[in-house]
Design a protein around this motif. Sequence first.
Motif, PDB file in Angstrom:
ATOM      1  N   ASP A 150     -28.878 -20.607 -14.911  1.00  0.00           N
ATOM      2  CA  ASP A 150     -27.893 -19.908 -15.959  1.00  0.00           C
ATOM      3  C   ASP A 150     -26.482 -20.016 -15.557  1.00  0.00           C
ATOM      4  OD1 ASP A 150     -29.723 -20.641 -18.504  1.00  0.00           O
ATOM      5  OD2 ASP A 150     -30.820 -18.906 -17.756  1.00  0.00           O
ATOM      6  N   LEU A 151     -26.618 -19.074 -14.161  1.00  0.00           N
ATOM      7  CA  LEU A 151     -25.490 -18.682 -13.709  1.00  0.00           C
ATOM      8  C   LEU A 151     -25.526 -18.859 -12.335  1.00  0.00           C
ATOM      9  CD1 LEU A 151     -22.720 -17.263 -13.956  1.00  0.00           C
ATOM     10  CD2 LEU A 151     -23.888 -15.211 -13.531  1.00  0.00           C
ATOM     11  N   VAL A 152     -24.393 -19.528 -11.646  1.00  0.00           N
ATOM     12  CA  VAL A 152     -24.296 -19.589 -10.161  1.00  0.00           C
ATOM     13  C   VAL A 152     -23.083 -18.870  -9.774  1.00  0.00           C
ATOM     14  CG1 VAL A 152     -23.952 -21.105  -8.296  1.00  0.00           C
ATOM     15  CG2 VAL A 152     -25.362 -21.880 -10.110  1.00  0.00           C
ATOM     16  N   LEU A 153     -23.528 -17.768  -8.950  1.00  0.00           N
ATOM     17  CA  LEU A 153     -22.532 -17.033  -8.261  1.00  0.00           C
ATOM     18  C   LEU A 153     -22.119 -17.234  -6.750  1.00  0.00           C
ATOM     19  CD1 LEU A 153     -23.466 -13.225  -9.623  1.00  0.00           C
ATOM     20  CD2 LEU A 153     -21.271 -14.518 -10.061  1.00  0.00           C
ATOM     21  N   PRO A 154     -20.909 -17.466  -6.487  1.00  0.00           N
ATOM     22  CA  PRO A 154     -20.640 -17.816  -5.199  1.00  0.00           C
ATOM     23  C   PRO A 154     -20.919 -16.658  -4.326  1.00  0.00           C
ATOM     24  CG  PRO A 154     -18.581 -17.715  -6.289  1.00  0.00           C
ATOM     25  CD  PRO A 154     -19.780 -17.636  -7.405  1.00  0.00           C
ATOM     26  N   VAL A 155     -21.451 -16.453  -3.080  1.00  0.00           N
ATOM     27  CA  VAL A 155     -21.394 -15.278  -2.323  1.00  0.00           C
ATOM     28  C   VAL A 155     -20.109 -14.922  -1.962  1.00  0.00           C
ATOM     29  CG1 VAL A 155     -22.367 -14.452  -0.246  1.00  0.00           C
ATOM     30  CG2 VAL A 155     -23.735 -15.678  -1.909  1.00  0.00           C
ATOM     31  N   THR A 156     -19.247 -15.925  -1.299  1.00  0.00           N
ATOM     32  CA  THR A 156     -17.981 -15.734  -0.993  1.00  0.00           C
ATOM     33  C   THR A 156     -16.951 -16.809  -1.859  1.00  0.00           C
ATOM     34  OG1 THR A 156     -18.092 -17.451   0.821  1.00  0.00           O
ATOM     35  CG2 THR A 156     -18.374 -14.922   1.137  1.00  0.00           C
ATOM     36  N   PHE A 157     -15.743 -16.599  -2.111  1.00  0.00           N
ATOM     37  CA  PHE A 157     -15.116 -17.457  -3.122  1.00  0.00           C
ATOM     38  C   PHE A 157     -14.680 -18.603  -2.416  1.00  0.00           C
ATOM     39  CE2 PHE A 157     -14.529 -13.504  -5.728  1.00  0.00           C
ATOM     40  CZ  PHE A 157     -14.922 -13.905  -7.056  1.00  0.00           C
ATOM     41  N   ALA A 158     -14.438 -18.330  -0.755  1.00  0.00           N
ATOM     42  CA  ALA A 158     -13.846 -19.177  -0.012  1.00  0.00           C
ATOM     43  C   ALA A 158     -15.160 -19.503   1.092  1.00  0.00           C
ATOM     44  CB  ALA A 158     -12.606 -19.251   0.421  1.00  0.00           C
ATOM     45  N   PRO A 159     -15.341 -20.773   1.723  1.00  0.00           N
ATOM     46  CA  PRO A 159     -15.965 -20.775   2.895  1.00  0.00           C
ATOM     47  C   PRO A 159     -15.713 -19.754   3.873  1.00  0.00           C
ATOM     48  CG  PRO A 159     -15.375 -22.802   2.203  1.00  0.00           C
ATOM     49  CD  PRO A 159     -14.546 -22.003   1.338  1.00  0.00           C
ATOM     50  N   VAL A 160     -16.424 -18.995   4.688  1.00  0.00           N
ATOM     51  CA  VAL A 160     -16.437 -18.172   5.912  1.00  0.00           C
ATOM     52  C   VAL A 160     -16.405 -18.936   6.941  1.00  0.00           C
ATOM     53  CG1 VAL A 160     -17.364 -16.271   6.926  1.00  0.00           C
ATOM     54  CG2 VAL A 160     -17.389 -16.519   4.411  1.00  0.00           C
ATOM     55  N   ASN A 161     -15.566 -18.592   8.053  1.00  0.00           N
ATOM     56  CA  ASN A 161     -15.518 -19.204   9.106  1.00  0.00           C
ATOM     57  C   ASN A 161     -16.295 -18.388  10.270  1.00  0.00           C
ATOM     58  OD1 ASN A 161     -13.542 -21.281   8.962  1.00  0.00           O
ATOM     59  ND2 ASN A 161     -11.936 -19.592   8.706  1.00  0.00           N
ATOM     60  N   VAL A 162     -17.688 -18.883  10.752  1.00  0.00           N
ATOM     61  CA  VAL A 162     -18.461 -18.092  11.541  1.00  0.00           C
ATOM     62  C   VAL A 162     -18.144 -18.829  13.004  1.00  0.00           C
ATOM     63  CG1 VAL A 162     -20.876 -17.920  12.193  1.00  0.00           C
ATOM     64  CG2 VAL A 162     -20.319 -17.990  10.099  1.00  0.00           C
ATOM     65  N   PRO A 163     -17.752 -17.701  13.887  1.00  0.00           N
ATOM     66  CA  PRO A 163     -17.504 -18.070  15.427  1.00  0.00           C
ATOM     67  C   PRO A 163     -18.409 -18.690  16.067  1.00  0.00           C
ATOM     68  CG  PRO A 163     -17.531 -15.972  15.120  1.00  0.00           C
ATOM     69  CD  PRO A 163     -17.646 -16.497  13.741  1.00  0.00           C
ATOM     70  N   ALA A 164     -18.168 -19.621  17.028  1.00  0.00           N
ATOM     71  CA  ALA A 164     -19.277 -20.018  17.914  1.00  0.00           C
ATOM     72  C   ALA A 164     -20.008 -19.206  18.764  1.00  0.00           C
ATOM     73  CB  ALA A 164     -18.612 -21.021  19.057  1.00  0.00           C
ATOM     74  N   ASP A 165     -19.351 -17.825  19.044  1.00  0.00           N
ATOM     75  CA  ASP A 165     -20.207 -16.815  19.738  1.00  0.00           C
ATOM     76  C   ASP A 165     -19.975 -15.536  19.326  1.00  0.00           C
ATOM     77  OD1 ASP A 165     -20.845 -14.919  21.732  1.00  0.00           O
ATOM     78  OD2 ASP A 165     -20.552 -16.338  23.283  1.00  0.00           O
ATOM     79  N   GLY A 166     -20.805 -14.637  19.053  1.00  0.00           N
ATOM     80  CA  GLY A 166     -20.649 -13.440  18.456  1.00  0.00           C
ATOM     81  C   GLY A 166     -20.333 -12.354  19.304  1.00  0.00           C
ATOM     82  N   GLY A 167     -20.315 -12.740  20.573  1.00  0.00           N
ATOM     83  CA  GLY A 167     -20.144 -11.681  21.814  1.00  0.00           C
ATOM     84  C   GLY A 167     -21.271 -10.901  22.072  1.00  0.00           C
TER      85      GLY A 167
END
Length: 435
Positions: A150-167
């Motif tokens: 009945d309702l779809v909520l986006p977790v984020t309004f725009a796509p999130v950039n996930v880096p290749a490495d988290g350090g």
Amino acid sequence: RRDLREAIDELIAGQEVSVPRTEASGCIISRTKVVAPDTDITFGTHIARILREKCVDCHRDDELAPFSLVDGEEASCWADMIVEVIREDRMPPWHADSAHEKLSNARTLTNEEKELIFKWAEAGAPVGPKPDLPPLPAKPVGWQLPRDPDLVLPVTFAPVNVPADGGRRGLRYEWYMQTPGFTEDKWVTAAELRPGNREVVHHILAFAVKPGEERATLGRADVSYLFGYVPGARFEPLPPGHAKRIPAGHNIYFQVHYTPNGTAQKVQSHMGLVFADPKDITHEIKTSSARQRRLFIPGGRRLGKSEGPSDFPVEAISDPLPNEAVLLAFSPHMHLRGKSFSYELLSPGNEPRTLLNVPKYDFNWQNTYVLDKPIALSPGSRLRCKAVYDNSLGNLSNPDPLADVRFGEQTWDEMMIGFFHYSLPLKHDDSTNEE
């Protein structure tokens, strides 16, 4: 075995190498088989029914599994692979034993079902006649939900950039807020958090929080928790008349943990909600937990060894559950060193009663275990959880057997959380009677 290490040790000791060659691992892909002429076991007569009941929930188009087992021709091509994963207890992905309470969503195969599958594969995996089975239940494209949300909520309004490495320290948990603008309480009978990219989304948790009370309630399972996604999570239907409540005026907060996989990714996740008419709801579902944050698992470096302990126990006890609480389901959570997990019911005046035992916890398949018969709890009841961790070299998923391990957010840290879900009648006494 660690074949290379043992081969080097044997060479250094002047011994004959016990395993001079290892075969490449990977999926077994069956070639066209010669069907045994005298077999009466076929996909259509025996195997389709078993796969429909225990496997097709994931092994169908637009679902989690990498191939479909709906069609006899395709299933026949995977017969040898099916046999291997069943013999090794890798599939179906179910890790609770059957010694305690009966679970309604158990996906285990009986010995008879296993033997039928083995004999079918040995006979050349014949397709046979069309299965006499009802059509698969329709489901919305991209969702496990029983119908379109009945309702779809986006977790984020725009796509999130996930880096290749988290350090070295990894990526911190991210928090996102959505304001659905509900002017009345919403009762949710089905919900699903759909990760935009399973390779880099470790978990998503959703919380309902009243504006101005974020500091006191945000992240508390017993107050604000709604729904979650973790690796291997499946949609589990709620009992009739049961629902989670999103109070009017509350905002939705999403906690997301991204885990880089070596290449930069873009991710946009969503939450789908199915609402019910309030007059149809008789019970509100709540979630709480028993957790141990003072977690410390020694590593080999501290012990003067090459590895840590293989059976390190940790316990936690929940707060007393409210009066009239009815226990519904369990969701144990640990990380890569998790080995086993169990829940015990502690009721005043009674001996501890084991409700669930998960002897082979698997981080990649974090199941929710649903009681076939919900348990009405006595006033003052608590749950005690017992977890065991394997910080040894024998745990091939262990990030570092030399390292001490504490409670932490990253996958190479550890957690000990025994989530559980219970219901309360809508007109109930919220007080608790502690021992």
